[in-house]
Design an enzyme around this catalytic site. Structure first.
Site, PDB file in Angstrom:
ATOM      1  N   CYS A   1      43.665  46.012  35.238  1.00 35.98           N
ATOM      2  CA  CYS A   1      42.381  45.325  35.365  1.00 35.98           C
ATOM      3  C   CYS A   1      42.724  43.870  35.640  1.00 35.98           C
ATOM      4  O   CYS A   1      43.134  43.148  34.732  1.00 35.98           O
ATOM      5  CB  CYS A   1      41.557  45.455  34.087  1.00 35.98           C
ATOM      6  SG  CYS A   1      40.057  44.456  34.140  1.00 35.98           S
TER       7      CYS A   1
ATOM      8  N   SER B   1      40.296  43.141  31.005  1.00 40.81           N
ATOM      9  CA  SER B   1      41.198  44.051  30.301  1.00 40.81           C
ATOM     10  C   SER B   1      40.607  45.452  30.209  1.00 40.81           C
ATOM     11  O   SER B   1      40.810  46.144  29.221  1.00 40.81           O
ATOM     12  CB  SER B   1      41.505  43.507  28.907  1.00 40.81           C
ATOM     13  OG  SER B   1      40.296  43.263  28.209  1.00 40.81           O
TER      14      SER B   1
END
Lengths: 103, 110, 243
Positions: free
Chosen positions: C142, C146
């Protein structure tokens, strides 16, 4: 759950699309490194509330079609990276960030 | 002018990945838990994207220099103030109290 | 979250006493590390909070509890809920997919429903399983924050949230893979999945060779967290089968 055939989706699996080369302020879920890059739709996830509006506590409606778009690594980095000739990159991109790519 | 924002780091140069494991501490897990509780129903104080937007707006030294859950707790503070749940004044007052309490408890403090 | 939350990872002694009056002096307990079944070189919470942001957590929590916004019990229960979500849950899903082609088909078609079948609710986000094959290896990142299939696998590792991984995974995936000890032939397509929206990706690693006779539980032991992120492959069976 995975609405493969979203009635009002503008793009279909297999379409070549270009990520808009736009740089608006605010909370954006389209990564910088993909803007202006051309890829191919490999999935239509369904429609989701717009995160750019959710970020300000709004409901983000109407929902926006979300696509899985795959890019050749070479098309993204143009030689400036450590990847194999076949390597690729996929990301989920909302419809308002995509435009038809010249074929 | 095309501007890359601080959190939008895909493709930037960076050093080796520090692969050491770190089991979240109790403080970290409490931050995580509170963030989730306040986001989810029945509280529903904010949405995930509001947390992201707040984290993206943190001072760069905090975003990059801070621990992951430091960003979260700082974001939580800002969201709680933004939503009118707590005020900066009461947070600052309590924070001063907590600091004093812990520095005292640690012994050898000034 | 559903009643399935009452279920711990299989076979684990997750009896713990947390949930009750966990104070900052209470700390992690050694049994937890043991119960998670994988090693943690760092046990950093055996000291008082000392950072200012840790004090901020205490201050916010006290104020929220005093004002009746939250209760200590609510926090403790939420921590417990997240403690029960571990890579072992994912490993159980993968092992099932390895032994049961129908299950694998369901997992690939609808990840949320398939993991819920095994008692692991995955709500509010789309769970998408992607299968590694001899032709294609997937690796998840990502770059923007996250995003991680944490409802199944638990809190992501620190490296997953690090600047180094988030920056480099999309541009030099093979260099990143090499740092994890994963070297793939050039004719394998490495596909990096950047989790940018409402979908969370779970990698189904390739089933290692020489595992034909193994039970589902033994297979699950070969499925590491990193193999479900795609920075690694599943472990080879150990000891290596002898002829």
């Amino acid at each position: 759950m995975r609405a493969a055939d979203l009635p009002d989706a503008r793009f279909r699996v297999g379409d070549r699309v270009r990520v808009r080369a736009a740089y608006p302020p605010g909370h954006i879920r389209t990564p910088f490194y993909l803007r202006g890059r051309t890829g191919r739709v490999i999935g239509v996830h369904g429609a989701f509330p717009n995160p750019e509006r959710l970020a300000w506590g709004e409901d983000g409606l109407p929902p926006i079609p979300l696509y899985e778009v795959v890019f050749a690594m070479a098309a993204v980095w143009q030689g400036d990276g450590a990847y194999g000739a076949r390597d690729s990159l996929a990301a989920d991109i909302y419809e308002h960030w995509l435009e038809e790519a010249a074929t | 002018m095309a501007q890359r924002r601080m959190h939008d780091m895909g493709g930037l140069e960076a050093g080796p990945i520090d692969r050491r494991e770190h089991e979240p501490t109790l403080v970290e897990r409490r931050i995580d838990a509170m963030m989730m509780i306040l986001r989810d129903k029945p509280h529903a104080l904010w949405k995930t994207d509001e947390n992201r937007r707040t984290i993206e707006g943190l001072p760069p030294e905090l975003y990059d220099g801070g621990a992951y859950y430091q960003r979260w707790v700082e974001s939580m503070r800002r969201l709680l103030v933004e939503k009118g749940v707590l005020s900066d004044a009461e947070i600052d007052a309590r924070l001063a109290e907590v600091r004093a309490r812990h520095r005292g408890a640690a012994g050898g403090g000034s | 979250m559903s009643g399935a939350d009452g279920r711990g990872p299989q076979g684990l002694a997750h009896s713990h006493d947390h949930g009750h009056d966990r104070r900052e002096h209470g700390h992690r307990h050694d049994h937890e590390a043991a119960a998670h079944g994988h090693s943690h070189p760092f046990q950093p919470d055996l000291q008082e909070p000392s950072q200012d942001w840790e004090f901020l957590e205490i201050a916010l929590r006290e104020l929220l509890i005093e004002k009746g916004v939250l209760s200590a019990r609510e926090i403790a229960e939420k921590i417990d809920q997240w403690d029960r979500r571990t890579p072992q849950n994912g490993a159980e899903v993968i092992a099932r997919a390895w032994v049961d082609p129908d299950y694998k088909a369901r997992l690939l078609a609808d990840g949320n429903a398939a993991v819920a079948e095994l008692g692991y609710p995955f709500e509010g986000l789309e769970l998408i399983a992607v299968e590694n094959t001899p032709q294609r290896h997937h690796m998840v990142v990502c770059t923007l924050c996250s995003c991680y299939p944490r409802q199944l696998l638990g809190i992501p590792p620190l490296w997953y949230k690090s600047r180094a991984y988030r920056s480099r995974a999309v541009r030099e995936p093979r260099a990143v893979l090499a740092e994890f000890g994963t070297v793939l032939p050039e004719d394998v397509e490495v596909r990096v999945l950047d989790s940018t929206a409402d979908c969370r990706y779970l990698v189904i690693p390739m089933r290692p060779a020489g595992t034909e006779g193994l039970s589902e539980a033994d297979l699950a032991a070969l499925v590491t967290r990193d193999s479900m992120i795609g920075t690694a492959q599943a472990r080879a069976p150990h000891p290596a089968p002898t002829a």
